[in-house]
Write a protein that holds these residues in place. Sequence first.
Motif, mmCIF file in Angstrom:
data_model
loop_
_atom_site.group_PDB
_atom_site.id
_atom_site.type_symbol
_atom_site.label_atom_id
_atom_site.label_comp_id
_atom_site.label_asym_id
_atom_site.label_seq_id
_atom_site.Cartn_x
_atom_site.Cartn_y
_atom_site.Cartn_z
ATOM 1 N N UNK A 198 0.829 -1.205 0.000
ATOM 2 C CA UNK A 198 0.000 0.000 0.000
ATOM 3 C C UNK A 198 0.869 1.263 0.000
ATOM 4 N N UNK A 199 2.051 1.174 0.585
ATOM 5 C CA UNK A 199 2.987 2.301 0.531
ATOM 6 C C UNK A 199 3.377 2.586 -0.915
ATOM 7 N N UNK A 200 3.669 1.532 -1.671
ATOM 8 C CA UNK A 200 4.017 1.704 -3.081
ATOM 9 C C UNK A 200 2.838 2.265 -3.866
ATOM 10 N N UNK A 201 1.635 1.757 -3.602
ATOM 11 C CA UNK A 201 0.438 2.291 -4.263
ATOM 12 C C UNK A 201 0.306 3.781 -3.976
ATOM 13 N N UNK A 202 0.525 4.166 -2.721
ATOM 14 C CA UNK A 202 0.433 5.571 -2.329
ATOM 15 C C UNK A 202 1.449 6.435 -3.053
ATOM 16 N N UNK A 203 2.695 5.937 -3.156
ATOM 17 C CA UNK A 203 3.745 6.679 -3.854
ATOM 18 C C UNK A 203 3.418 6.836 -5.339
ATOM 19 N N UNK A 204 2.874 5.770 -5.949
ATOM 20 C CA UNK A 204 2.510 5.828 -7.364
ATOM 21 C C UNK A 204 1.331 6.776 -7.577
ATOM 22 N N UNK A 205 0.375 6.729 -6.648
ATOM 23 C CA UNK A 205 -0.777 7.619 -6.734
ATOM 24 C C UNK A 205 -0.341 9.076 -6.586
#
Length: 383
Positions: A66-73
């Motif tokens: 979810x951290x990676x998703x947040x960074x991509x978002x």
Amino acid sequence: MKGTKLFKDFFESEKTGGLTLISCTILSLVFANSTFGADYHNFFLTQFAGHSLEHWINDGLMTVFFLLIGLELEREIYQGELSNIKDALLPIFGALGGMLLPAGVFLIFNFGTTTQSGAGIPMATDIAFALGILSLLGNRVPTSLKIFLTALAVIDDLGAILIIAIFYTKSLLWTNLFIALGIFALLLAFNRLKIRNLIPYLIGGIAMWYFMLHSGVHATITGVLLAFAIPFGNGDEKSTSYILQHFLHKPVAFIIIPIFTLANTAIVFSGNMGETLTKNYSLGIALGLLVGKPLGIFLFSFLAVKFGVCKLPNDLNWKSVFGVGLLGGIGFTMSIFITLLAFEEEITINNSKLVILLSSFIAGLLGFFALKMVLKKEEVNEN
């Protein structure tokens, strides 16, 4: 819509990750239904520091996902396809339809029953699997179609995150929640003070995760909050956000998600398959993913263009948008994740996972062949 180097790197990473997940899913199903299936299942129930390995994977490792998703978002919002509102509106409306209609389809079968809490299951799209299937079509896929699917899935992930935070929080321990939010506020202050070193953010993120875990709100939400606290700067290769995002891509794609897959797709094929597939929640999940998703994505996108809210890119047509809508029915990772939060009975969870796998497989096949026909015809017409 123009492709960028960052987007191409992202697309390459996700498509390879999707193919890895297919292998892990097959491996997990084979192990679960072999003579040592019980040992395989019990391995993930092994206790460590007061929790099972499965719990550490779903609440711990998935926080990094979810951290990676947040960074991509965050990058999409600041510099990517969501930074220009006119370009962003088409996938935003498509994602909105792709969430509302599947949930509506599910509730038609389950409203007022004990399984109505599963309405969030068919709302999710697995970006790695969807891009993995799309990548099999090679160079015939226009860049704007890849970007549309990517932006759609990223927005879909944001919707899933909000759904988890709002609807799958069963009880709140306000003290722990306020402490977690207080740590988040402190990290935001670090950001404003232009502290670029990652260490304070990672230490703060771990502390925030601990208190969020014991607050009642699902701990994985911490990953998204931490992502938006980490300094983005001008987004170049020296920015803190870029460095962390670049570092996390391969571990998430080739370690964390495969481990999650191995732990959560160990489905034992037993009982009456026909009975399993005709249960209300099974019908809601299957029809939500296979019918609600493509119709929702297509219908909302079409209406947005029809009413002049946004425009369809020149190299896209409505047949290819519908094909992408079919790929949107690949729920997998996020759908399984929401299943674990929505249901408590093991048999219901197991059956739902099976339906998600079957529906995602069918959605992938339908999307692949639909796009193959459409894009092939387009190539013939161009020639």
